[in-house]
Scaffold this active site. Sequence first.
Site, PDB file in Angstrom:
ATOM      1  N   GLU A 107       0.828  -1.206   0.000  1.00  0.00           N
ATOM      2  CA  GLU A 107       0.000   0.000   0.000  1.00  0.00           C
ATOM      3  C   GLU A 107       0.864   1.258   0.000  1.00  0.00           C
ATOM      4  O   GLU A 107       1.924   1.285   0.615  1.00  0.00           O
ATOM      5  CB  GLU A 107      -0.888   0.037   1.246  1.00  0.00           C
ATOM      6  N   CYS A 351      -3.320   1.716   8.105  1.00  0.00           N
ATOM      7  CA  CYS A 351      -2.226   0.923   7.552  1.00  0.00           C
ATOM      8  C   CYS A 351      -2.585  -0.554   7.464  1.00  0.00           C
ATOM      9  O   CYS A 351      -2.910  -1.189   8.455  1.00  0.00           O
ATOM     10  CB  CYS A 351      -0.989   1.109   8.428  1.00  0.00           C
TER      11      CYS A 351
END
Length: 364
Positions: A107, A351
């Site tokens: 990511e 996250c």
Amino acid sequence: MITAEKKKRNKFLPNFEKQSIYSLRYDEMQQWLIDHGQQKFRAKQIFEWLYQKRVNTIDEMTNLSKELRQILKDHFAMTTLTTVVKQESKDGTIKFLFELQDGYTIETVLMRHEYGNSVCVTTQVGCRIGCTFCASTLGGLKRNLEAGEIVSQVLTVQKALDETNERVSQIVIMGIGEPFENYDEMMDFLRIVNDDNSLNIGARHITVSTSGIIPRIYDFAEEDIQINFAVSLHGAKDEIRSRLMPINRAYNVDKLMEAIRYYQEKTNRRVTFEYGLFGGVNDQLEHARDLAHLIKNLNCHVNLIPVNHVPERNYVKTPKDDIFKFEKELKRLGINATIRREQGSDIDAACGQLRAKERQVETR
């Protein structure tokens, strides 16, 4: 540049046939050219193609000879990240799920601020630190990223910003993984993006965050680079911090503070403490007082983080009123503190959330 010595130290590095051309620092590119019978000044041309013109292939480097282009192609890969998912928040935050050349996903997040565009980069595929509030740890650690794969995250976002004549002005190393567990590649990444010949992002516009890998904090204190330094604290006492962050059992609060004091003595730089607020766990006024007592003699700033809910974890958000009370108590006790503005709460921006969701889809 990944050397045999680095591979020996870092067993989680990938073993690709060709390493990324973006993994070379400017000085390493110069030396590599000399070692291969080429002129040193070509490094400046190559970096201009890579980082200013942002070409996608070595063949586009038209002011290099065909011979040199072929040598480069024989030795290096132009790392490309495939965008699997791109989510855009109402506040302008964009979250990318990128696929790497070996099929793993990572990511990267673009956050828009009044003062510029900030990119949050990932340093590992997964994580083994095991913070109990973080989705990044759910699948464990798969491997470390090459410096070039970290650089490519910034470049891919920059290419997207090129369409609107914007630029990446800040970098935070707070994505998936523990940067200090991929220390050599992280440092190469920092030196590459900070270089005048590369993206030229000022050191004071770059922040690296660690969960508290103490040996690397001592190493980082010796580095000749003025990068901003943040520590994920989340608890001022061992009982709470160990519950939230198992790494604390290996490197407890006292040892962590000792390392941070050493860092400040060596660098004379401020430290930011990241403090996520978890309802009923570490968000009461007594916890604020414990925190203030712990850090009162340090040159520091506390970044209070209203946590994003992770479905796989059972922590709940602290009510807004309690967050403001916590901040007010810290300030009353002489601690510099701010509340982080929530961004991307509508797009899996915590996250590891997006990657975890895609992994669930893949395994159904």
